[in-house]
Scaffold this motif. Sequence first.
Motif, mmCIF file in Angstrom:
data_model
loop_
_atom_site.group_PDB
_atom_site.id
_atom_site.type_symbol
_atom_site.label_atom_id
_atom_site.label_comp_id
_atom_site.label_asym_id
_atom_site.label_seq_id
_atom_site.Cartn_x
_atom_site.Cartn_y
_atom_site.Cartn_z
ATOM 1 N N VAL A 153 -14.014 2.615 -6.302
ATOM 2 C CA VAL A 153 -13.789 3.701 -5.368
ATOM 3 C C VAL A 153 -12.373 3.539 -4.843
ATOM 4 N N GLY A 175 -10.988 7.453 -1.424
ATOM 5 C CA GLY A 175 -12.403 7.119 -1.422
ATOM 6 C C GLY A 175 -13.230 7.709 -2.545
ATOM 7 N N GLY A 176 -12.595 8.372 -3.513
ATOM 8 C CA GLY A 176 -13.349 8.952 -4.618
ATOM 9 C C GLY A 176 -13.462 7.985 -5.790
ATOM 10 N N SER A 177 -14.272 8.352 -6.790
ATOM 11 C CA SER A 177 -14.411 7.533 -7.993
ATOM 12 C C SER A 177 -13.069 7.451 -8.728
ATOM 13 N N GLU A 189 -17.661 -1.419 -7.507
ATOM 14 C CA GLU A 189 -18.767 -0.875 -6.719
ATOM 15 C C GLU A 189 -19.883 -0.676 -7.721
ATOM 16 N N HIS A 192 -18.455 9.286 -6.650
ATOM 17 C CA HIS A 192 -18.052 9.277 -5.249
ATOM 18 C C HIS A 192 -17.041 10.395 -5.054
ATOM 19 N N LYS A 193 -17.323 11.267 -4.125
ATOM 20 C CA LYS A 193 -16.372 12.334 -3.821
ATOM 21 C C LYS A 193 -15.338 11.776 -2.851
ATOM 22 N N PRO A 194 -14.080 12.261 -2.963
ATOM 23 C CA PRO A 194 -13.086 11.806 -1.976
ATOM 24 C C PRO A 194 -13.567 12.134 -0.561
ATOM 25 N N ARG A 195 -13.184 11.334 0.386
ATOM 26 C CA ARG A 195 -13.543 11.621 1.784
ATOM 27 C C ARG A 195 -12.439 11.124 2.701
#
Lengths: 191, 569
Positions: free
Chosen positions: A14, A49-51, A79, B372-375
């Motif tokens: 991530v 924070g994304g893949s 992760e 996982h989406k960006p945040r």
Amino acid sequence: MDKNGTFNIIVVGVGGQGLMTLLKIISQAAFDAGLDVKTSELHGLSQRGGSVSVYIRFGEKVFSPLVPQGQADLILALEQQESLNGLYFANKKTVFLINQQETPTMAQTADKAEIEQELKKVVRRAIFLPASNVCQKELGSDVFSGVYLLGYAAKKGFLPFKREELESAVRETMPEKYWESNLKALELAGH
Amino acid sequence: MNKELLNQDSQKLILLGNEAIVRGALEAGVQFVATYPGTPASEIGNDFAEIARNNDKLYFEFSTNEKLAMEAVIGASFSGLKCLCAMKNFGLNVASDSLLPFLYTGSKGPAVIVVADDPSCHSSAQSEENSRGFAGLAHIPILEPSDVQECLDFTKLAFEISQKFNLPVMVRLTTRVAHQRAIVKTSDLPEASPSGAKFESNKHQFVTMPPRVLEMHQELLEKLDKIKEFAEENGINKLQIPQQANPKSRLARIGVITSGVSYLHVMEALRMLGIDVPVLKLGFFNPLPKEKIKQFIKPLKKVLVVEELEPYLEKETICLAKEVNPKLEIHGKSLLPEVGELKPEQVMAALALIIGKKLKPLPVVDFKTIKHKPRFCTTPVCPYWRVFAAIKQAAPQGTIFGGDIGCYMIAAFEPMQIYDYMFCMGSSVGIGHGIAKAVGGKQKAITLMGDGTFFHSGMPALLNASYNRSNILAIIVDNRITAMTGHQPNPGMGQNAEEGTVSEARIEQIVGSFGIKEENIKVVDPVDDFNGMVAAVKELYAKNELSVIIARRICALLEKKQKKNQDKS
Ligand SMILES: Cc1ncc(C[n+]2csc(CCOP(=O)(O)OP(=O)(O)O)c2C)c(N)n1
Ligand code: SF4
């Protein structure tokens, strides 16, 4: 190693987990060993924070910066759920080293049992390691968990570099103030 | 920045594609650099910002948008300096109004324009724009490096071509070139020479007005003909003939035409297949070495054109084949996707089909993937969390939300998915205004844009909304930096790259001068005064007039960085 003698590594995780640090250490180690190297990384939106996946390839002569489908030798997942995004690059001989850490997604999730079950559809060796926990406890932060996985890979011979070679790569790619913790992270996995 | 970039002497080392562009420009003796950040081109500006600090031989600026970066470079080129301008693909759209006449006037000091495309939109939202299209539109010469060494070498060559033919030259990158790392051999850095900048009036050359402008158009075409001759002879259009080729063998009559990163996929694919066929690797995209292509395809039976996105090379090949080899079988987009970047395995499959080799299909495994989406940042906590929480509390059901380009666009992802439309920088207000005018008072839009975007292209949009009497509520999320692209300074911070501290541009004063009512402009800190933020949205939403909230709170990451730096000093 594929039949052309290229060693292929995928690092998935991530954004913000230190994927770029790993990429730099490994490619420096390959460079120091006199090998050709190509890598590919991503910046920008995905870093929030994304893949993210990055590619590291080394050998006699490397052309494409991308690892072809099913050709990865080693996949490091920082992760655990992200390991699934590495499966596209895996074949049955691929080694998965997976940090037992979970970053919540905003939608679908998978627990360890489910991840294991999915990985087993393709690979024989998927090894879960408590890298985050150990690094948090021993080094005060889990940003070193990637380097921990790397140390483990070196120790087990999943990577054609010895720990000492990775140690010099750490020194070459990072400012001195970060050496100690990273060298320790390499060593931690060695016990 | 990688300190090795400034090593005086030649060496072998690992560089990022963008770093190699910087090194290439330094080796060419670049004197003036202007840029606007945008992934995957941003590292070029970030590196030059550091290199130019306390360096009186090199001027650098983050301009407030790409058109202004381009114009700064045009002015410096007219004054005789060696210039470089860097941007991402969308930036070239913004700059294009100035780019087109620049080709008519031509450059004086050499000018290199680096443009980074992003097939697959790894770090772009709005389109898979292929900047190759500017070859036809602007007539700009374009070089396409495929690896990191070529990033360095082609940048130097671009300076030479620009110097020789007095035209700006574009170096076109894609994500997998700009963000590729590989081993590079550098050359020595030249001794910095005195700038010698002087603007000498040359109205004949620098004033584009009819009827002269038509002559300039003609001159441009003539210059391009000359560059084409140069391209025909130049080694960067590389012909690779298999070593022990038997001219009678079937494979000798199958060829590949390719360029950019696709070339590397082709070589990888050939090796995986264990075959060798003739490959024409083009370094020039514009002008195309058409004679060379004709010679290449003349003896062939089949050719595969491997390129990402639109089939520009394929179409040219079809035209050229009509002249020299009408029976040639031409493959390209029939076997390879036009959408998304290419992968080596796709190229391998296409090649296998053409040579008639059966591939063992990879086992199809159906497995679950998790994305996982960006945040927004969580450690430290991004102030935008509070902005969107306040909006959620205050805005009634049915509000139209207009998004813009910056970290706040993350609210378009799950779980928020707040935006009803999202386009390009500055457009939240412009499109919101159009909606407001179309629907009258029946619906109301709240738009969100950042400080960076406000300075880039939001200002004229808000002026138009005021002038033509819109009723939108425009929220400017002022996090005191251009964050998304890696924290570059902007005019609201009171800092620039060259001088450090400069006077601050005040957003409230700027919008205050647009004719928006004073009581309709509010400045709130969404973190310290969350309730004030909620109240401001409620109050201004209720009005049927244009209003602006400046939600001012420093980017949490920037604040953390600043604290670290303070502790150090
Ligand atoms: C024309 C154009 N140039 C550059 C970009 C790249 N870009 C994406 S986000 C962004 C920064 C926007 O800054 P700001 O509005 O201050 O938002 P923040 O990221 O700070 O929240 C830029 C320059 C783009 N998308 N389009
Ligand atoms: S970089 Fe700054 S503005 Fe962007 S998400 Fe993180 S804290 Fe928020």
